[in-house]
Design a protein around this motif. Structure first.
Motif, PDB file in Angstrom:
ATOM      1  N   LYS A 116       0.829  -1.206   0.000  1.00 35.08           N
ATOM      2  CA  LYS A 116       0.000   0.000   0.000  1.00 35.08           C
ATOM      3  C   LYS A 116       0.868   1.263   0.000  1.00 35.08           C
ATOM      4  N   ASN A 117       1.954   1.236   0.727  1.00 37.08           N
ATOM      5  CA  ASN A 117       2.827   2.401   0.837  1.00 37.08           C
ATOM      6  C   ASN A 117       3.975   2.380  -0.180  1.00 37.08           C
ATOM      7  N   LYS A 118       3.877   1.479  -1.142  1.00 31.98           N
ATOM      8  CA  LYS A 118       4.834   1.377  -2.252  1.00 31.98           C
ATOM      9  C   LYS A 118       6.265   1.105  -1.801  1.00 31.98           C
ATOM     10  N   ILE A 119       6.419   0.542  -0.620  1.00 33.12           N
ATOM     11  CA  ILE A 119       7.758   0.208  -0.119  1.00 33.12           C
ATOM     12  C   ILE A 119       8.340  -0.952  -0.921  1.00 33.12           C
ATOM     13  N   LEU A 120       7.519  -1.954  -1.234  1.00 32.32           N
ATOM     14  CA  LEU A 120       8.018  -3.100  -2.000  1.00 32.32           C
ATOM     15  C   LEU A 120       8.555  -2.663  -3.353  1.00 32.32           C
TER      16      LEU A 120
ATOM     17  N   GLN B 222      17.545  -1.409   6.892  1.00 30.52           N
ATOM     18  CA  GLN B 222      17.398  -0.044   7.388  1.00 30.52           C
ATOM     19  C   GLN B 222      16.167   0.639   6.794  1.00 30.52           C
ATOM     20  N   ARG B 223      15.917   0.406   5.512  1.00 29.23           N
ATOM     21  CA  ARG B 223      14.715   0.995   4.885  1.00 29.23           C
ATOM     22  C   ARG B 223      13.450   0.425   5.515  1.00 29.23           C
ATOM     23  N   LEU B 224      13.445  -0.881   5.748  1.00 27.69           N
ATOM     24  CA  LEU B 224      12.273  -1.502   6.379  1.00 27.69           C
ATOM     25  C   LEU B 224      12.096  -1.011   7.816  1.00 27.69           C
ATOM     26  N   LYS B 225      13.196  -0.837   8.513  1.00 28.51           N
ATOM     27  CA  LYS B 225      13.126  -0.350   9.899  1.00 28.51           C
ATOM     28  C   LYS B 225      12.509   1.052   9.933  1.00 28.51           C
ATOM     29  N   ARG B 226      12.932   1.913   9.014  1.00 29.92           N
ATOM     30  CA  ARG B 226      12.359   3.268   8.947  1.00 29.92           C
ATOM     31  C   ARG B 226      10.865   3.202   8.644  1.00 29.92           C
TER      32      ARG B 226
ATOM     33  N   SER C 126       8.933   1.953  11.724  1.00 28.54           N
ATOM     34  CA  SER C 126       8.863   3.018  12.735  1.00 28.54           C
ATOM     35  C   SER C 126       7.918   4.130  12.301  1.00 28.54           C
ATOM     36  N   ALA C 127       8.019   4.544  11.046  1.00 30.18           N
ATOM     37  CA  ALA C 127       7.197   5.655  10.546  1.00 30.18           C
ATOM     38  C   ALA C 127       5.712   5.338  10.599  1.00 30.18           C
ATOM     39  N   TYR C 128       5.356   4.097  10.346  1.00 30.42           N
ATOM     40  CA  TYR C 128       3.951   3.712  10.309  1.00 30.42           C
ATOM     41  C   TYR C 128       3.511   2.987  11.575  1.00 30.42           C
TER      42      TYR C 128
END
Length: 156
Positions: free
Chosen positions: A6-10, A137-141, A144-146
């Motif tokens: 949903k947040n286009k992280i993938l 690190q990207r996943l951790k951010r 945390s952000a969400y």
């Protein structure tokens, strides 16, 4: 996974995940080429393994999430008593592994495989760990952000 999509992280880490998978495949090929895989298989057949109890607790939530994204199915229960939870009769079920697991070289391997033959493998492992850390690190951010508490302390 839905939140990641949903947040286009993938889509943002898709290329990195592809590169990581390719490096891991190359690492595994190099291990076979230098004879390391055969040594590990022989030890496993004789009931000796390096994957001791509680190693699974070294795994971060983000590293477990990387494995889920890469399609790993976690076991429901430990398959080999007093060993790492992720160890199966055919080896580690994880694709992306902790630095401890990647860096560990037993005495038998040190005795049988000369350092110069290990050089390329160690280079690949360095690339693997660097890229894997960037993804973690990207996943951790993101987590945390969400405030995705479902991922926090998942492996504890």
């Amino acid at each position: 996974m839905k939140e990641l999509e949903k947040n286009k992280i993938l889509s943002q880490i898709e290329e990195n995940l592809y590169q990581l998978r390719e490096i891991i495949i190359e690492e595994n090929n190099e291990r076979a080429k230098i004879g390391m895989t055969e040594i590990c298989i022989d030890c496993g057949k004789s009931g000796k393994v390096c994957c001791g109890s509680a190693i699974e607790f070294k795994y971060s939530d983000e590293l477990l999430l990387i494995n889920l994204i890469l399609g790993v199915n976690f076991p429901n229960q430990s398959q080999i008593p007093d060993m790492c939870f992720f160890l199966s009769p055919s080896g580690c079920c994880l694709i992306a592994r902790d630095a401890f697991c990647i860096n560990f070289i037993c005495d038998k391997i040190k005795e049988k495989i000369p350092v110069d033959k290990m050089r390329r493998l160690r280079e690949l492992e360095g690339l693997h760990l660097n890229l894997q850390l960037q993804i973690e690190q990207r996943l951790k951010r993101f987590i945390s952000a969400y405030d995705l508490t479902a991922f926090r302390n998942y492996n504890k």
